[in-house]
Structure formats: structure tokens, C-alpha cells
Enzyme design. Structure first.
Site, PDB file in Angstrom:
ATOM      1  N   ASN A   9     -23.625 -10.421  19.677  1.00 30.72           N
ATOM      2  CA  ASN A   9     -22.989  -9.179  19.226  1.00 30.72           C
ATOM      3  C   ASN A   9     -21.573  -9.546  18.817  1.00 30.72           C
ATOM      4  O   ASN A   9     -20.723  -9.781  19.670  1.00 30.72           O
ATOM      5  CB  ASN A   9     -22.998  -8.154  20.360  1.00 30.72           C
ATOM      6  N   LYS A  11     -19.359  -7.755  17.467  1.00 32.51           N
ATOM      7  CA  LYS A  11     -18.399  -6.648  17.596  1.00 32.51           C
ATOM      8  C   LYS A  11     -17.540  -6.563  16.322  1.00 32.51           C
ATOM      9  O   LYS A  11     -18.051  -6.840  15.245  1.00 32.51           O
ATOM     10  CB  LYS A  11     -17.574  -6.804  18.873  1.00 32.51           C
ATOM     11  N   HIS A  94     -24.441   0.760  22.638  1.00 30.99           N
ATOM     12  CA  HIS A  94     -23.553  -0.175  23.340  1.00 30.99           C
ATOM     13  C   HIS A  94     -22.489   0.620  24.102  1.00 30.99           C
ATOM     14  O   HIS A  94     -22.040   1.668  23.634  1.00 30.99           O
ATOM     15  CB  HIS A  94     -22.892  -1.128  22.335  1.00 30.99           C
ATOM     16  N   GLU A  96     -19.436   0.234  24.341  1.00 30.16           N
ATOM     17  CA  GLU A  96     -18.223   0.503  23.550  1.00 30.16           C
ATOM     18  C   GLU A  96     -18.431   1.675  22.597  1.00 30.16           C
ATOM     19  O   GLU A  96     -17.504   2.447  22.338  1.00 30.16           O
ATOM     20  CB  GLU A  96     -17.812  -0.778  22.787  1.00 30.16           C
ATOM     21  N   GLU A 166     -26.288  -4.338  30.410  1.00 32.23           N
ATOM     22  CA  GLU A 166     -24.917  -4.848  30.334  1.00 32.23           C
ATOM     23  C   GLU A 166     -24.022  -4.082  31.300  1.00 32.23           C
ATOM     24  O   GLU A 166     -23.522  -2.997  30.958  1.00 32.23           O
ATOM     25  CB  GLU A 166     -24.371  -4.675  28.912  1.00 32.23           C
ATOM     26  N   SER A 212     -20.293 -11.331  29.575  1.00 29.61           N
ATOM     27  CA  SER A 212     -19.625 -12.604  29.820  1.00 29.61           C
ATOM     28  C   SER A 212     -20.569 -13.792  29.966  1.00 29.61           C
ATOM     29  O   SER A 212     -20.274 -14.733  30.715  1.00 29.61           O
ATOM     30  CB  SER A 212     -18.707 -12.491  31.054  1.00 29.61           C
TER      31      SER A 212
HETATM   32  P1  13P Z   1     -19.061 -10.430  26.303  1.00 24.48           P
HETATM   33  O1  13P Z   1     -20.164 -11.471  26.239  1.00 24.48           O
HETATM   34  O2  13P Z   1     -17.903 -10.760  25.442  1.00 24.48           O
HETATM   35  O3  13P Z   1     -18.730 -10.079  27.704  1.00 24.48           O
HETATM   36  O4  13P Z   1     -19.688  -9.109  25.638  1.00 24.48           O
HETATM   37  C1  13P Z   1     -20.904  -8.664  26.085  1.00 24.48           C
HETATM   38  C2  13P Z   1     -21.369  -7.593  25.191  1.00 24.48           C
HETATM   39  O5  13P Z   1     -20.806  -6.510  25.169  1.00 24.48           O
HETATM   40  C3  13P Z   1     -22.511  -7.881  24.311  1.00 24.48           C
HETATM   41  O6  13P Z   1     -22.980  -6.710  23.711  1.00 24.48           O
END
Ligand code: 13P
Length: 247
Positions: A9, A11, A94, A96, A166, A212
Site C-alpha cells: 500500500n 499510500k 483502510h 486512514e 491491521e 509495520s
Molecule cells: P505500515 O506498514 O507503514 O505500518 O503501514 C501499514 C498499512 O497501513 C498498510 O495498509
């Protein structure tokens, strides 16, 4: 046997020209036919990502989409646009999107139905906050999110869905859930799917862990019974993603 699936992802990172450089760097590192490899990229990077990966094992995903076919929804991306551009997967719900863009379990459910209508495979995200974990309601919370997201789907559609567990406290923090914590929730998600869609769907659905993940933590996470791969943020933008895919 469920085929493992590791998705990046990206982002809100990488311009189209930066994306082209990164994809060129990652192609040889993620070449593994035993794993489904997906790059979920910003919408503007999709055309170049599809073009550059067309003769590889990599599939391209989107990070979001809207739940209407077309119309007066300024700034949104329609499912038919993703399909036409060559997208195969779409991340939905997600944390976010939920936190910053007011996405709810109900809109996630609408989007999941639309994704299937257009032949896109949804990667549905769920996960608890640190406070919810401390309150001891993680399993109930995550199962509620999944039940609402999957409402009204057929068992066949549910079997073809990907779920990403997640934990919000593990996203972008460098704190990874332990393999036991991740397995506990992923196994509860599978049990929840079993209760609503039956054995076949529960045994077929793929459940990822995200939060992470790195090349160091991936092997032990992916060795757990109910973890079928990962949804990777930060490390998907680095050569480390190759180690994660091959874990
Ligand atoms: P990180 O791997 O940067 O923690 O992000 C996880 C995530 O939100 C994947 O969708």
C-alpha cells in the site's frame, strides 16, 4: 490451499516518474510465482504501473474507489475507471480512510458490492485502536467490521475477498503485533466468516496481516496458520519488499 498474497500500500507516496523508477527496481526482487504480488498505488500512478508490470507477476491495485458508477462526485474515482485502466484489486476501508475521510462500515459495504460488480477484488481493512485492545474488545470490534463489510455478499464472493487485519496501533509506528496477537485475530476473522458464509468460503478467503511489516518480521507472521500474507505500507516502497514477498 490458499495462494499467499502480499500487497504493498503505497499510500500518498511517489509521483508517476518516481513510481516508474521504484517499479523498475522492485520487479526483479518480487519475482515469485508462489505468491500473488500486488502494488496498490496512488490513482495517478495507475496507468504507468499497469504498463510497466504488464509482462510480470505483479498485479496493480487501487487504494480506494467510490461506490457509484459515475456522475457528479467531484474528485472521486469510479470502479469502471479502475477496471478499464487494468486494475485488479482495490483496498477498501483502510483505517486512514476511516479516520481522515469519514469512511464507515456501511460505505465500505457499498464499495465492496460495487467492486464485485466490476470484477475488482476488494482488500477489506479492519482493525482496532490501542484503546479498544486495552478494553478487551478487539475480537468483537473486528468481527463487527467484517460482518458489516460482507453483508449481502454470496459465499462465492466472500471466498474471493481478501481481508487485511491491521491493528491501528501498529500502522506506521514500527510496533508490530506479535505473531500470536496477529494469529488470534486472523483466526477469529476466519471463524466469523465460517459462521456467515460456511466452510468453503472460510477455508478459501485470504487474510493478511498489516502494520509495520518488514523483511525481518514477515517470516514468523506468515508462518501462522491463519495469516495468508501481508498488506505492507512503508516497507513496500523499499527493496525490503522483495524480502517480504519471498518470506
Ligand atoms: P505500515 O506498514 O507503514 O505500518 O503501514 C501499514 C498499512 O497501513 C498498510 O495498509
Amino acid at each position: 490451499m490458499r495462494k499467499r498474497i502480499v500487497a504493498g500500500n503505497w499510500k500518498m507516496n511517489k509521483t508517476p516518474s518516481e513510481a516508474a523508477l521504484l517499479i523498475g527496481e522492485l520487479i526483479p526482487l518480487v519475482n515469485n510465482d508462489n505468491v500473488e504480488v500486488v502494488f496498490c498505488v496512488p490513482a495517478i500512478d495507475i496507468p504507468c504501473a499497469v504498463e510497466l508490470t504488464k509482462d510480470t507477476n505483479i498485479k496493480i491495485g487501487a487504494e480506494n474507489m467510490y461506490f457509484e458508477d459515475k456522475g457528479a462526485f467531484t474528485g472521486e474515482i469510479a470502479p469502471g475507471m479502475l477496471k478499464d485502466a487494468g486494475v485488479k484489486y482495490v483496498i477498501l476501508g483502510h483505517s486512514e480512510r476511516r479516520q481522515y475521510f469519514a469512511e464507515t462500515d456501511e460505505t465500505v459495504n457499498l464499495k465492496v458490492h460495487k467492486a464485485f460488480e466490476y470484477g475488482l477484488t476488494p482488500i477489506i481493512c479492519c482493525g482496532e485502536t490501542l484503546k479498544q485492545r486495552e478494553q478487551g474488545i478487539t475480537i468483537e470490534w473486528v468481527c463487527m467490521q467484517i460482518k458489516i463489510a460482507l453483508l449481502g455478499l454470496t459465499p462465492e464472493q466472500i471466498a474471493n475477498t481478501v481481508i487485511a487485519y491491521e491493528p491501528i496501533w501498529a500502522i506506521g509506528t514500527g510496533v508490530v503485533a506479535t505473531k500470536e496477537q496477529a494469529q488470534e485475530v486472523c483466526s477469529a476473522i476466519r471463524a466469523c466468516v465460517r459462521s456467515i458464509a460456511g466452510d468453503e468460503a472460510a477455508d478459501a478467503i485470504r487474510i493478511q496481516y498489516g502494520g509495520s511489516v518488514t523483511g525481518d518480521s514477515a517470516p514468523e507472521l506468515f508462518a501462522m496458520e491463519d495469516i495468508d500474507g501481508g498488506l505492507v505500507g512503508g516497507a513496500s516502497l523499499k527493496p525490503d519488499f522483495g524480502r517480504i514477498v519471498n518470506a
